[in-house]
Motif scaffolding. Sequence first.
Motif, mmCIF file in Angstrom:
data_model
loop_
_atom_site.group_PDB
_atom_site.id
_atom_site.type_symbol
_atom_site.label_atom_id
_atom_site.label_comp_id
_atom_site.label_asym_id
_atom_site.label_seq_id
_atom_site.Cartn_x
_atom_site.Cartn_y
_atom_site.Cartn_z
ATOM 1 N N LEU A 161 -3.538 -4.585 -4.655
ATOM 2 C CA LEU A 161 -3.920 -3.202 -4.349
ATOM 3 C C LEU A 161 -4.812 -3.130 -3.108
ATOM 4 O O LEU A 161 -4.603 -2.286 -2.230
ATOM 5 N N THR A 162 -5.813 -4.010 -3.014
ATOM 6 C CA THR A 162 -6.707 -3.943 -1.858
ATOM 7 C C THR A 162 -5.960 -4.289 -0.576
ATOM 8 O O THR A 162 -6.166 -3.646 0.466
ATOM 9 N N ILE A 163 -5.095 -5.285 -0.650
ATOM 10 C CA ILE A 163 -4.336 -5.675 0.546
ATOM 11 C C ILE A 163 -3.366 -4.568 0.956
ATOM 12 O O ILE A 163 -3.246 -4.224 2.135
ATOM 13 N N ALA A 164 -2.690 -3.948 -0.013
ATOM 14 C CA ALA A 164 -1.752 -2.869 0.325
ATOM 15 C C ALA A 164 -2.499 -1.652 0.874
ATOM 16 O O ALA A 164 -2.081 -1.049 1.869
ATOM 17 N N LEU A 165 -3.615 -1.318 0.248
ATOM 18 C CA LEU A 165 -4.364 -0.132 0.693
ATOM 19 C C LEU A 165 -5.014 -0.346 2.061
ATOM 20 O O LEU A 165 -5.319 0.613 2.771
ATOM 21 N N SER A 166 -5.214 -1.604 2.445
ATOM 22 C CA SER A 166 -5.789 -1.907 3.765
ATOM 23 C C SER A 166 -4.718 -2.110 4.834
ATOM 24 O O SER A 166 -5.051 -2.226 6.022
ATOM 25 N N ASN A 167 -3.453 -2.175 4.401
ATOM 26 C CA ASN A 167 -2.360 -2.484 5.340
ATOM 27 C C ASN A 167 -1.129 -1.662 4.979
ATOM 28 O O ASN A 167 -0.045 -2.205 4.766
ATOM 29 N N MET A 168 -1.324 -0.343 4.921
ATOM 30 C CA MET A 168 -0.256 0.494 4.357
ATOM 31 C C MET A 168 1.001 0.519 5.204
ATOM 32 O O MET A 168 2.055 0.904 4.721
ATOM 33 N N LYS A 169 0.910 0.131 6.453
ATOM 34 C CA LYS A 169 2.116 0.111 7.278
ATOM 35 C C LYS A 169 2.857 -1.212 7.181
ATOM 36 O O LYS A 169 3.990 -1.328 7.640
ATOM 37 N N ARG A 170 2.212 -2.226 6.595
ATOM 38 C CA ARG A 170 2.839 -3.551 6.551
ATOM 39 C C ARG A 170 3.558 -3.811 5.235
ATOM 40 O O ARG A 170 4.367 -4.726 5.146
ATOM 41 N N TYR A 171 3.193 -3.060 4.186
ATOM 42 C CA TYR A 171 3.838 -3.256 2.882
ATOM 43 C C TYR A 171 4.605 -1.995 2.511
ATOM 44 O O TYR A 171 4.172 -0.876 2.815
ATOM 45 N N CYS A 172 5.720 -2.185 1.831
ATOM 46 C CA CYS A 172 6.549 -1.037 1.489
ATOM 47 C C CYS A 172 6.133 -0.417 0.161
ATOM 48 O O CYS A 172 6.383 0.763 -0.087
ATOM 49 N N SER A 173 5.527 -1.220 -0.722
ATOM 50 C CA SER A 173 5.187 -0.744 -2.062
ATOM 51 C C SER A 173 4.243 -1.749 -2.705
ATOM 52 O O SER A 173 4.213 -2.923 -2.319
ATOM 53 N N VAL A 174 3.487 -1.279 -3.711
ATOM 54 C CA VAL A 174 2.529 -2.146 -4.397
ATOM 55 C C VAL A 174 2.575 -1.846 -5.890
ATOM 56 O O VAL A 174 2.758 -0.694 -6.300
ATOM 57 N N SER A 175 2.430 -2.915 -6.703
ATOM 58 C CA SER A 175 2.315 -2.678 -8.143
ATOM 59 C C SER A 175 1.364 -3.701 -8.745
ATOM 60 O O SER A 175 1.073 -4.742 -8.133
#
Lengths: 285, 285
Positions: A161-175
Amino acid sequence: MNNATELAELSANKCFGGWQKRYSHRSKVLNCEMHFSVFIPPAAEKVAKLPVLYWLSGLTCTDENFSTKAGAQRIAAELGIMLIMPDTSPRGEHVTDAADGAYDLGLGAGFYLNATQTPWQEHYQMYDYIVEELPALIQKEFKVKEKAAIAGHSMGGHGALTIALSNMKRYCSVSAFAPIVNPMECQWGQKAFTHYLGDNKAEWQAYDSCALMRQQGEFLHIPMLVDQGLDDNFYHTQKLSKPLEEVALDINYQAEFRYHPGYDHSYYFIASFIEDHLRFHAKYL
Amino acid sequence: MNNATELAELSANKCFGGWQKRYSHRSKVLNCEMHFSVFIPPAAEKVAKLPVLYWLSGLTCTDENFSTKAGAQRIAAELGIMLIMPDTSPRGEHVTDAADGAYDLGLGAGFYLNATQTPWQEHYQMYDYIVEELPALIQKEFKVKEKAAIAGHSMGGHGALTIALSNMKRYCSVSAFAPIVNPMECQWGQKAFTHYLGDNKAEWQAYDSCALMRQQGEFLHIPMLVDQGLDDNFYHTQKLSKPLEEVALDINYQAEFRYHPGYDHSYYFIASFIEDHLRFHAKYL
């Protein structure tokens, strides 16, 4: 030009028509030898570039817990998704561990952050490893799509979650399964952050999903699914899932939070719902 | 009359809508305390009597390898099958182990037979435990059908096949992954049988699937499915699968033997095909 692989293959097991493999490599940012596991789906032989899901495990785990216990390969094989399963901390006899051997600090407890404090900062740079070094290696060694999905359990749910929320353009989805979403306010997080990051709580916010969603989620959005067992011993004490749902509701961030009566913190919980997570990510990969 | 349970519940994890549980109990025939694992499918709340599959694990395993690694609960939940996962030998500090700690004799290596030789015969009565004592306990403690299915891996595949072939009216179907089918002619079997049963090879035949199929299979028949990985390190040296298929062809015993290129002896192989086995047994349960 040297095209030699930086990977040493430790094992290879055929699994659901694909290959479960384990590699070791030298990590520059962690300054040690690391292992990671990979599931290569049968589609690898047919498609130009595979979609990739990174799985981040929880406290005490290695790269092997998810690969042996979650049963994810069946669905990844069907959907043609490559799974990358990193370790949870730097490793080796020369790497600092908790003085008392505690399970929630040091080896097996990297918390997916970049440590700034002595003696931790020499090796504990898991954020840079997961976000930069490992994806660059995977891109170099395998034919994969650039944008990846990311998921995890407990401390690994916090990492995802922290990595996705800090890199929202690099990941397509998070769970996440039972993620620590507000480490600034629970014992696991406060202990780890004090050792790794020091006493300045302003710097802790970069690794707190609740703080990050308030900062980032108003501007960008990444599809998010969170599962939480209601009989999880750590649910209330370690600030799992619910505080993030409250932030999401507050700022109108669209995310799905599911609560499951009877389920606990174990891999039996993960195995029960991992199929939903892979199918969720497949929509965006 | 004493209706008290003979079981102590060690753990309970909700899993695919059912319950993965672990119990301990006092075994009279093994003369020691034993653990076993159970998966209770969600159908337990709806049906009068559940169908049961016994899973016998291989060398070095406990009751937990299959429950954590095979991913069988998903399908057992769907089909409403209860899974019973016993340990692979008697246990405890007072139980004789191999003098040199070898993995293929003593603890973790009971070979599902009744030992006749000193000092093994005091505890190593796994045949009676699996065929008589444990089913009686399961019948007493759970609402289950009398006729069960039986399956296993490697040494446990040997156990499942020999037990089914010796008790064709008590089991509805049998299946195995990479079973030792001709232990009289391979190193694992010869070592174990010499220690447990002595030098009289006539007595070994009661625990050799090839011998049993020749004796029993001409008169009775039990549905049988065997899966074998062709990259299994033990395939040729330990007499896995193929010698039994040759007997089956010879006496016209109808059984399905499947050979899978690339697959090895690991749980990744089992996980890949366990769904087929459960659906196979469901037809007869």
